[in-house]
Design a protein around this motif. Structure first.
Motif, short mmCIF file in Angstrom:
data_model
loop_
_atom_site.label_atom_id
_atom_site.label_comp_id
_atom_site.label_asym_id
_atom_site.label_seq_id
_atom_site.Cartn_x
_atom_site.Cartn_y
_atom_site.Cartn_z
N THR A 2 0.84 -1.30 -0.03
CA THR A 2 -0.07 -0.09 0.01
C THR A 2 0.97 1.38 0.01
OG1 THR A 2 -0.44 -0.28 2.49
CG2 THR A 2 -2.03 -1.27 1.11
N SER A 43 4.60 9.11 -1.56
CA SER A 43 4.69 7.76 -2.13
C SER A 43 6.21 7.69 -2.32
CB SER A 43 3.92 7.71 -3.38
OG SER A 43 4.57 8.93 -4.30
N ASN A 44 7.31 8.40 -2.15
CA ASN A 44 8.59 8.41 -2.74
C ASN A 44 9.54 8.80 -1.32
OD1 ASN A 44 11.13 9.81 -3.41
ND2 ASN A 44 10.53 8.67 -5.32
N ASP A 70 8.89 5.22 -6.38
CA ASP A 70 7.42 5.67 -5.96
C ASP A 70 6.55 4.42 -5.97
OD1 ASP A 70 7.20 8.60 -6.18
OD2 ASP A 70 7.82 8.32 -7.98
N LEU A 71 5.64 4.52 -4.98
CA LEU A 71 4.50 3.35 -4.94
C LEU A 71 3.38 4.03 -5.45
CD1 LEU A 71 5.11 1.95 -1.25
CD2 LEU A 71 5.69 0.89 -3.46
N GLU A 72 2.86 3.26 -6.43
CA GLU A 72 1.55 3.88 -7.01
C GLU A 72 0.33 3.62 -5.87
OE1 GLU A 72 1.09 1.85 -10.61
OE2 GLU A 72 2.55 2.31 -11.57
N GLY A 73 -0.51 4.51 -6.26
CA GLY A 73 -1.83 4.58 -5.39
C GLY A 73 -1.69 5.34 -4.11
N GLY A 74 -0.70 5.16 -3.02
CA GLY A 74 -0.71 5.95 -2.02
C GLY A 74 -1.88 5.78 -0.98
#
Length: 206
Positions: free
Chosen positions: A30, A144-145, A165-169
Motif C-alpha cells: 500500500t 509515495s517516494n 514511487d509506490l503507486e496508489g498511495g
C-alpha cells in the motif's frame, strides 16, 4: 531495491537494525511504512516520536504468516477463515491481542494485524513482528517516494529500503473482527475485492 528480487543481505541488515532498537523505512503493498521490533518498547516509542503521533492511537503490526499472527492475536474459526482467504493483501484486521503485545504498541485490548502481499515487507517480519504505520508526520500528507518522505520527516530513520514511487498511495482497508458482526473501519485501498470481502463478512455469523 528490486521488489521482485530483493537483496536478502540488505533485508538481514534491516532486521539486525530493528533487533537492536532501530527504525526503518520500508515499502508495502500500500504505502511506505515505519518499522520497528514490536517487542522493543524503546523502539516503538521512537515511532511515536518520529511521527509526532498521539500515544493513545495504536500502531498496527505486520507479520510474515499466520503462525506469527496467532502468536500475537486471538483467532477463532470464522476470523481465521476470513484472514486465510484475504491475506496476504492490502487489509488490516483488528483482533483481540495477546498479552505478548506491549501496551506501547496498543493500549487497548485489540491490535491491528497485516500480512501484506509484498515480499520485502514479509521478509522484514520473518524473525519478529514489526510495526506498520504510514511513514508521515501525523496529520500531514502520506507521500509515495522515500526522498519526499525523508524531507518531511527529517534525519531520523536508521535505514531506508527504496523501491521508488509506490503507486496508489492509499492505506490498507481496516476491518474489525472483534465484534459479533465484523465491521469496516476504514475503506483504504478501493478495489473490486473490497466489495467481495464485504459480502464475505456479511455472510458470516460470528
Amino acid at each position: 531495491m528490486n521488489p521482485e528480487n530483493p537483496d536478502m543481505d540488505l533485508i538481514s541488515e534491516a532486521i539486525d537494525i530493528m533487533a537492536q532498537g532501530g527504525v526503518i523505512l520500508y515499502p508495502t503493498d500500500t504505502v511506505y511504512g515505519l518499522g520497528a521490533n514490536i517487542f522493543n518498547n524503546d523502539a516503538v516509542k521512537r515511532i511515536y516520536e518520529i511521527k509526532e503521533r498521539e500515544k493513545s492511537k495504536p500502531l498496527s503490526v505486520l507479520v510474515s504468516d499466520m503462525d506469527s499472527m496467532e502468536l500475537i492475536a486471538h483467532l477463532n474459526n470464522n476470523s481465521r477463515e476470513i484472514i486465510n482467504k484475504w491475506l496476504p493483501g492490502p487489509f488490516t484486521f483488528i483482533l483481540n491481542k495477546k498479552t505478548i503485545v506491549s501496551p506501547y504498541v496498543s493500549s487497548s485490548s485489540k491490535v491491528g494485524v497485516r500480512i501484506p502481499d509484498y515480499k520485502i515487507a514479509r521478509s522484514l517480519a520473518s524473525i519478529f513482528p514489526i510495526t506498520t504505520t504510514s511513514a508521515n508526520i501525523a496529520n500531514e500528507d502520506t507521500l509515495s517516494n522515500p526522498h519526499d518522505i525523508l524531507k518531511q520527516m527529517g534525519d531520523c530513520i536508521d535505514l531506508v529500503i527504496d523501491v521508488g514511487d509506490l503507486e496508489g498511495g492509499e492505506p490498507s482497508t481496516v476491518i474489525d473482527l472483534t465484534y459479533p458482526k465484523p465491521s469496516l473501519v476504514r475503506g483504504g485501498v478501493i478495489s473490486n475485492t473490497l466489495k467481495s470481502i464485504k459480502e464475505d463478512i456479511n455472510n458470516i455469523k460470528f
